[in-house]
Design a protein around this motif. Structure first.
Motif, short mmCIF file in Angstrom:
data_model
loop_
_atom_site.label_atom_id
_atom_site.label_comp_id
_atom_site.label_asym_id
_atom_site.label_seq_id
_atom_site.Cartn_x
_atom_site.Cartn_y
_atom_site.Cartn_z
N PHE A 72 4.27 16.97 -1.44
CA PHE A 72 4.38 15.55 -1.81
C PHE A 72 5.85 15.16 -1.92
O PHE A 72 6.70 16.01 -2.19
N ASP A 118 0.83 -1.20 0.00
CA ASP A 118 0.00 0.00 0.00
C ASP A 118 0.86 1.26 0.00
O ASP A 118 0.58 2.22 -0.69
N LYS A 119 1.93 1.23 0.78
CA LYS A 119 2.82 2.40 0.83
C LYS A 119 3.48 2.64 -0.52
O LYS A 119 3.56 3.77 -0.99
N ARG A 120 3.94 1.59 -1.15
CA ARG A 120 4.58 1.74 -2.45
C ARG A 120 3.56 2.22 -3.50
O ARG A 120 3.86 3.07 -4.31
N GLY A 121 2.37 1.68 -3.47
CA GLY A 121 1.34 2.09 -4.41
C GLY A 121 0.94 3.53 -4.22
O GLY A 121 0.75 4.28 -5.18
N LEU A 122 0.81 3.97 -2.97
CA LEU A 122 0.47 5.35 -2.70
C LEU A 122 1.61 6.28 -3.09
O LEU A 122 1.37 7.37 -3.61
N ALA A 123 2.83 5.87 -2.85
CA ALA A 123 3.97 6.69 -3.22
C ALA A 123 4.03 6.89 -4.73
O ALA A 123 4.45 7.94 -5.22
N ARG A 124 3.62 5.88 -5.47
CA ARG A 124 3.61 6.00 -6.93
C ARG A 124 2.56 7.02 -7.38
O ARG A 124 2.77 7.78 -8.31
N TRP A 125 1.41 7.06 -6.72
CA TRP A 125 0.35 7.98 -7.10
C TRP A 125 0.61 9.41 -6.63
O TRP A 125 0.16 10.36 -7.24
N PHE A 126 1.30 9.54 -5.50
CA PHE A 126 1.49 10.87 -4.91
C PHE A 126 2.91 11.37 -5.10
O PHE A 126 3.54 11.85 -4.17
#
Length: 66
Positions: free
Chosen positions: A64, A7-15
Protein backbone atom coordinates in the motif's frame (compact mmCIF):
# COMPACT_ATOMS: atom_id res chain seq x y z
CA UNK A 1 -12.78 18.27 -8.91
CA UNK A 2 -13.97 15.34 -10.92
CA UNK A 3 -15.58 12.27 -9.51
CA UNK A 4 -12.53 10.16 -10.40
CA UNK A 5 -10.26 12.49 -8.41
CA UNK A 6 -12.55 12.29 -5.39
CA UNK A 7 -12.66 8.51 -5.62
CA UNK A 8 -8.87 8.34 -5.85
CA UNK A 9 -8.42 10.59 -2.84
CA UNK A 10 -11.02 8.67 -0.84
CA UNK A 11 -9.43 5.34 -1.67
CA UNK A 12 -5.97 6.65 -0.86
CA UNK A 13 -7.24 7.68 2.57
CA UNK A 14 -8.58 4.16 3.25
CA UNK A 15 -5.59 2.29 1.85
CA UNK A 16 -2.73 3.90 3.77
CA UNK A 17 -0.04 1.55 5.00
CA UNK A 18 0.31 2.62 8.65
CA UNK A 19 -3.07 1.75 10.15
CA UNK A 20 -3.42 -1.50 8.22
CA UNK A 21 0.08 -2.63 9.22
CA UNK A 22 -0.90 -2.11 12.85
CA UNK A 23 -4.04 -4.23 12.33
CA UNK A 24 -2.00 -7.01 10.70
CA UNK A 25 0.59 -6.95 13.50
CA UNK A 26 -2.17 -7.04 16.13
CA UNK A 27 -3.67 -10.07 14.37
CA UNK A 28 -0.29 -11.82 14.40
CA UNK A 29 0.22 -10.97 18.08
CA UNK A 30 -3.28 -12.21 18.89
CA UNK A 31 -2.54 -15.48 17.11
CA UNK A 32 0.65 -15.93 19.14
CA UNK A 33 -1.25 -15.29 22.37
CA UNK A 34 -3.83 -17.85 21.24
CA UNK A 35 -1.01 -20.31 20.57
CA UNK A 36 0.61 -20.12 24.00
CA UNK A 37 -2.44 -19.85 26.25
CA UNK A 38 -3.28 -22.98 28.29
CA UNK A 39 -7.04 -22.49 28.74
CA UNK A 40 -8.92 -23.19 25.52
CA UNK A 41 -8.33 -25.84 22.89
CA UNK A 42 -10.54 -23.88 20.46
CA UNK A 43 -8.30 -20.81 20.67
CA UNK A 44 -5.25 -23.01 20.20
CA UNK A 45 -6.88 -24.66 17.18
CA UNK A 46 -7.44 -21.34 15.40
CA UNK A 47 -4.09 -19.81 16.33
CA UNK A 48 -2.23 -20.96 13.21
CA UNK A 49 -4.99 -19.69 10.92
CA UNK A 50 -4.95 -16.35 12.75
CA UNK A 51 -1.17 -16.00 12.46
CA UNK A 52 -1.32 -16.98 8.79
CA UNK A 53 -4.07 -14.44 8.06
CA UNK A 54 -2.09 -11.71 9.82
CA UNK A 55 1.07 -12.59 7.91
CA UNK A 56 -0.68 -12.62 4.54
CA UNK A 57 -2.41 -9.37 5.44
CA UNK A 58 0.94 -7.81 6.32
CA UNK A 59 2.42 -8.90 2.99
CA UNK A 60 -0.50 -7.34 1.08
CA UNK A 61 -0.51 -4.16 3.15
CA UNK A 62 3.22 -3.68 2.65
CA UNK A 63 2.40 -2.80 -0.97
CA UNK A 64 0.00 0.00 0.00
CA UNK A 65 1.14 3.62 -0.41
CA UNK A 66 2.52 5.54 2.56
Amino acid sequence: MTTAALDKRGLARWFRRGPWEMVAMALIAGGIVMLVQPFSLDLYSYSFVTILAGTLGFVVVSHFPE
